[in-house]
Design a protein around this motif. Structure first.
Motif: not given
Length: 296
Positions: A1-25
């Motif tokens: 089972m994934q820990t909460m910290n691991h899930l938060i880390e994965r969410a952080g990766i998605l948030i890091e990608a957000l400005p690039y997705i917006q810029k290249l949309y």
């Protein structure tokens, strides 16, 4: 089972990608697909997953592929020697027939099938289709010296409207580097050159070259993470950049000079290298840029 910290880390990766997705949309990203990423099955799947993801988050990816190893293998079957001049395959009439058969009939369709398997809607094309790539015989090298490389083409036109129609819709164009002249004669074209010309013609936001190297390196073997077109030319002149890297680096420089916003050479041997380049703050490989207007 994934820990909460691991899930938060994965969410952080998605948030890091957000400005690039917006810029290249809704922007076009051209990927030159080549090297070991076309041979290794795990890397193949990684590239196709990356490209499919780009489409699903709102970008317009276009693939231009090579196929040198497949062509060489086919030529070996027919006991035909592969010859190169300044990184370009010398292409006589028989070699041209085999190159077209392999690039269009085998390599292109394998890429299309794998993209479709990943959930994309890929469309296989070559320069013959709809006059996508118009060319003439290549008779001079980049320095203006005469060359005789047979049926190798120099691009004189790209059917921009057709390509943008497909890319801006739901499709992922996959382009084999075969062009045609006004008389219907087919020509083999360096895939790096095709990728640069396509990116320039459709005003791509980003052009990425997948290679078997970490990037452009200096005389000491260190990766140059950012390089100007002028400095790239000097490295070719002094022999630091040689062989098959020459047309690749020239293609990068040409694309930057003609208005492509970002051009990169990255290591396609790394899993999900396209995502690492596009969606992370650091990126990987070498980025090409214009010289500063204020440089002394």
């Amino acid at each position: 089972m994934q820990t909460m910290n691991h899930l938060i880390e994965r969410a952080g990766i998605l948030i890091e990608a957000l400005p690039y997705i917006q810029k290249l949309y809704n922007k076009t990203v051209v990927v030159k697909y080549g090297g070991n990423a076309m041979i290794n099955e795990e890397l193949k799947n990684s590239v196709m997953e990356d490209v499919t993801l780009l489409k699903y988050v709102g970008m317009n990816p276009v693939i231009v592929h090579g196929g040198g190893p497949d062509i060489t293998a086919a030529l070996n079957t027919y006991h035909i020697e592969s010859r190169f001049q300044n990184g370009l395959r010398v292409t006589d009439a028989q070699t041209m027939q085999i190159a077209q058969m392999v690039l269009v009939g085998k390599t292109n369709k394998e890429i299309v099938a794998l993209l479709n398997k990943k959930g994309g809607k890929a469309l296989g094309l070559c320069g013959i289709d709809g006059g996508l790539i118009e060319c003439e015989p290549l008779r001079e090298d980049s320095e203006g010296n005469p060359v005789d490389v047979g049926y190798v083409g120099k691009i004189i036109g790209i059917n921009q409207k057709m390509l943008q129609t497909f890319a801006n819709d739901e499709y992922i164009p996959v382009i084999a580097p075969i062009g045609t002249d006004k008389n219907g004669q087919s020509y083999n074209i360096n895939a790096d050159t095709v990728a640069s010309a396509v990116a320039t013609a459709i005003r791509a936001e980003k052009l990425i070259f997948l290679t078997d190297v970490e990037g452009v390196k200096d005389n000491d073997g260190n990766i140059i993470y950012e390089i100007t077109t002028d400095d790239a030319g000097k490295l070719i002149e002094n022999g630091t950049i040689s062989g098959g890297m020459i047309p690749k680096v020239r293609a990068c420089s040409d694309a930057v000079k003609k208005g492509v916003n970002r051009v990169h050479i990255i290591d396609g041997r790394i899993l999900h290298s396209i995502l690492l380049e596009i969606f992370t703050d650091t990126g990987i490989g070498t980025m090409f840029k214009q010289p500063s207007k204020w440089a002394l």
